[in-house]
Design a protein around this motif. Structure first.
Motif, PDB file in Angstrom:
ATOM      1  N   LEU A  62      83.338  35.417  86.963  1.00  0.00           N
ATOM      2  CA  LEU A  62      82.961  36.231  85.816  1.00  0.00           C
ATOM      3  C   LEU A  62      82.056  35.475  84.855  1.00  0.00           C
ATOM      4  CD1 LEU A  62      83.292  38.851  84.183  1.00  0.00           C
ATOM      5  CD2 LEU A  62      85.347  37.858  83.157  1.00  0.00           C
ATOM      6  N   VAL A  63      82.343  34.196  84.599  1.00  0.00           N
ATOM      7  CA  VAL A  63      81.546  33.458  83.616  1.00  0.00           C
ATOM      8  C   VAL A  63      80.124  33.197  84.113  1.00  0.00           C
ATOM      9  CG1 VAL A  63      83.563  32.367  82.567  1.00  0.00           C
ATOM     10  CG2 VAL A  63      82.405  31.239  84.476  1.00  0.00           C
ATOM     11  N   ARG A  73      79.270  43.692  80.383  1.00  0.00           N
ATOM     12  CA  ARG A  73      80.497  44.299  79.853  1.00  0.00           C
ATOM     13  C   ARG A  73      81.238  45.071  80.947  1.00  0.00           C
ATOM     14  NH1 ARG A  73      76.946  45.292  75.460  1.00  0.00           N
ATOM     15  NH2 ARG A  73      76.678  47.485  76.051  1.00  0.00           N
ATOM     16  N   THR A  74      80.484  45.709  81.831  1.00  0.00           N
ATOM     17  CA  THR A  74      81.124  46.385  82.965  1.00  0.00           C
ATOM     18  C   THR A  74      81.852  45.387  83.851  1.00  0.00           C
ATOM     19  OG1 THR A  74      79.507  48.191  82.981  1.00  0.00           O
ATOM     20  CG2 THR A  74      80.688  47.765  85.036  1.00  0.00           C
ATOM     21  N   ALA A  75      81.241  44.232  84.081  1.00  0.00           N
ATOM     22  CA  ALA A  75      81.892  43.186  84.866  1.00  0.00           C
ATOM     23  C   ALA A  75      83.178  42.721  84.189  1.00  0.00           C
ATOM     24  CB  ALA A  75      80.939  42.014  85.070  1.00  0.00           C
ATOM     25  N   CYS A  76      83.169  42.657  82.864  1.00  0.00           N
ATOM     26  CA  CYS A  76      84.361  42.226  82.128  1.00  0.00           C
ATOM     27  C   CYS A  76      85.494  43.239  82.282  1.00  0.00           C
ATOM     28  CB  CYS A  76      84.026  42.024  80.660  1.00  0.00           C
ATOM     29  SG  CYS A  76      82.945  40.616  80.331  1.00  0.00           S
ATOM     30  N   ALA A  81      90.690  44.979  84.886  1.00  0.00           N
ATOM     31  CA  ALA A  81      91.389  45.992  85.684  1.00  0.00           C
ATOM     32  C   ALA A  81      91.812  45.444  87.040  1.00  0.00           C
ATOM     33  CB  ALA A  81      90.489  47.219  85.863  1.00  0.00           C
ATOM     34  N   PHE A  82      90.929  44.689  87.687  1.00  0.00           N
ATOM     35  CA  PHE A  82      91.266  44.109  88.988  1.00  0.00           C
ATOM     36  C   PHE A  82      92.432  43.136  88.861  1.00  0.00           C
ATOM     37  CE2 PHE A  82      90.944  40.686  92.058  1.00  0.00           C
ATOM     38  CZ  PHE A  82      90.867  41.367  93.259  1.00  0.00           C
ATOM     39  N   ARG A 200      84.453  46.199  92.829  1.00  0.00           N
ATOM     40  CA  ARG A 200      83.306  45.311  92.986  1.00  0.00           C
ATOM     41  C   ARG A 200      83.745  43.876  93.279  1.00  0.00           C
ATOM     42  NH1 ARG A 200      79.950  45.436  87.690  1.00  0.00           N
ATOM     43  NH2 ARG A 200      79.078  43.471  88.453  1.00  0.00           N
ATOM     44  N   LEU A 201      84.959  43.517  92.880  1.00  0.00           N
ATOM     45  CA  LEU A 201      85.456  42.169  93.135  1.00  0.00           C
ATOM     46  C   LEU A 201      85.930  41.979  94.570  1.00  0.00           C
ATOM     47  CD1 LEU A 201      85.844  42.586  89.888  1.00  0.00           C
ATOM     48  CD2 LEU A 201      87.201  40.506  90.099  1.00  0.00           C
ATOM     49  N   LEU A 202      85.948  43.064  95.343  1.00  0.00           N
ATOM     50  CA  LEU A 202      86.324  42.987  96.752  1.00  0.00           C
ATOM     51  C   LEU A 202      85.117  43.093  97.674  1.00  0.00           C
ATOM     52  CD1 LEU A 202      89.493  45.273  96.717  1.00  0.00           C
ATOM     53  CD2 LEU A 202      89.420  42.766  96.714  1.00  0.00           C
ATOM     54  N   ARG A 203      83.934  43.280  97.116  1.00  0.00           N
ATOM     55  CA  ARG A 203      82.750  43.455  97.939  1.00  0.00           C
ATOM     56  C   ARG A 203      82.345  42.149  98.606  1.00  0.00           C
ATOM     57  NH1 ARG A 203      79.436  46.904  93.362  1.00  0.00           N
ATOM     58  NH2 ARG A 203      80.616  48.861  93.583  1.00  0.00           N
ATOM     59  N   ARG A 204      81.733  42.271  99.745  1.00  0.00           N
ATOM     60  CA  ARG A 204      81.248  41.103 100.464  1.00  0.00           C
ATOM     61  C   ARG A 204      80.154  40.411  99.657  1.00  0.00           C
ATOM     62  NH1 ARG A 204      79.118  41.121 106.769  1.00  0.00           N
ATOM     63  NH2 ARG A 204      78.890  38.852 106.982  1.00  0.00           N
TER      64      ARG A 204
END
Length: 419
Positions: A62-63, A73-76, A81-82, A200-204
């Motif tokens: 994330l950083v 902000r969407t990534a945050c 949530a993830f 998105r955190l599970l994407r390849r």
């Protein structure tokens, strides 16, 4: 916020977070029996592994987020949530397998079940620290972590003497709830217009996968070996190791600060050879601090030690020379890995893989040969070999005629510098 103020708040927040972990372990040691603290230590070590994996997969990736402010902000929001969903799933899994853990009185099974209950609170609250970092709001993370420190220390200190490990875990976990709510309230105005896309955190190709691999080979292996000692050999050994290691918590703060802020400073040192010399000097300074702190702990009067660790002091005090020697060697190893992060970032993962497995072997062989004291010296031997190999590789990188330029994690996908 000015850069200096932001750096100061970040360092203070890191220190407060580390101090919270130290206080939790110390208060738990004082409020429980030696056997109860041993069980608590096994549960806490399980939490440390899960926290490290979450930090590697979510926080460290994330950083590195860049781009339009709304995309960041969407990534945050997606990271928070993830983390909440993944922690809930891991908590349910921990509760489901708790019944299969051996133990005549079921204390360890109850402790793991309690951890499953509070895991979403603990991991989500920690994730907010990285959200604050990427949004350049470290003072908000500092405020939340100060609340967590105060509530956790007070709640655990109010527990009666001899409190069972399961109750200690529940109290410790729920004490993070006020900090979690405060962090969410402070960040809500900044993230209101962003989307939530946890998938998105599970994407390849997500960088967190690479970071999680490096954590697994660099840190989790040793932690899992310690857990194995508690489950299949002696929980008292884990309590003694955890108690001795906790006393060196201030050094972990220094090592983490060096890991976080060292590479940009070394990059400006002025060439490979000078970079290596600067890092070696920093390693010597950190090793001196570690040696001095170890000497203070070894010479600490027994009644002061019992005030810190309660009944666990008797077993932990005998490990202080070994653990202190390990931290002296870790100081050199940390600075060697920082040198490689600047000069040859792709070389750190193989080193972590080989010598982390070697450290596990040293731990297990040491325990087989000399019990918990042998295990402590085994960890020391593993850290020494890892530091030596890292400096040999750093020396070759410094002598290279055409030094490899620094490669960012976003460009190369290399998790590089975590140590």
């Amino acid at each position: 916020m000015r850069t200096r103020t932001a750096v100061l708040c970040s360092v203070l927040d890191q220190g407060v977070a580390a101090l919270t972990n130290i206080v939790v372990v110390l208060v738990a040691a004082r409020q429980s029996t030696a056997a109860g603290f041993a069980v608590f230590s096994v549960v806490y070590t399980v939490f440390a592994v899960l926290l490290g994996l979450c930090t590697a997969h979510v926080g460290q990736a994330l950083v590195l987020e860049k781009g339009a402010p709304r995309a960041v902000r969407t990534a945050c929001r997606s990271a928070v949530a993830f983390t909440a969903c993944a922690a809930a799933g891991a908590g349910l899994l921990a509760a489901a397998v708790a019944a299969a853990v051996p133990g005549a009185d079921g204390a360890l099974a109850a402790g793991l079940a309690a951890l499953g209950l509070v895991l979403p609170v603990l991991l989500t609250q920690d994730c907010l620290r990285y959200v604050c970092s990427v949004l350049r709001q470290p003072h908000r993370a500092l405020a939340a972590d100060l609340v967590r420190l105060a509530v956790a220390a007070t709640a655990l200190a109010l527990q009666p003497a001899g409190t069972g490990p399961a109750r200690l875990v529940v109290v410790w976990g729920l004490s993070a709830l006020p900090a979690l709510l405060l962090g969410l309230a402070l960040l809500a105005p900044l993230l209101r217009d962003a989307r939530t896309e946890p998938v998105r955190l599970l994407r390849r190709g997500h960088l967190g996968r690479r970071f999680a691999v490096e954590f697994s080979v660099g840190n989790a292996g040793t932690q899992l070996a310690v857990i194995g000692l508690g489950v299949w050999a002696s929980p008292l050994a884990v309590g003694a190791l955890r108690g001795a290691t906790t006393l060196f918590g201030p050094l972990n703060v220094l090592f983490n600060a060096a890991t976080g802020f060292g590479p940009p400073l070394l990059t400006r040192a002025g060439g490979p050879a000078r970079t290596a010399r600067t890092a070696a000097l920093a390693g010597g300074v950190l090793a001196g601090v570690a040696g001095g702190w170890a000497a203070v702990l070894v010479l600490l009067p027994a009644h002061w030690g019992r005030e810190l660790l309660g009944d666990t002091w008797a077993a932990a005090s005998g490990l202080l020379p070994a653990t202190g020697s390990q931290y002296v060697l870790m100081a050199f190893g940390t600075c060697a890995l920082l040198t490689l992060r600047v000069l040859a970032p792709r070389s750190t993962l193989p080193l972590q893989l080989v010598f982390s497995l070697f450290s596990v072997c040293c731990l297990l062989l040491g325990y087989a040969a000399g019990g918990v004291l042998g295990a402590a010296w085994g960890l020391c031997a593993g850290s020494g070999c890892k530091a030596a190999a890292s400096w040999l590789r750093a020396a070759r990188a410094a002598r290279a005629p055409v030094p490899q330029p620094p490669v960012s994690a976003t460009a190369s996908g290399d998790p590089g510098g975590t140590s």
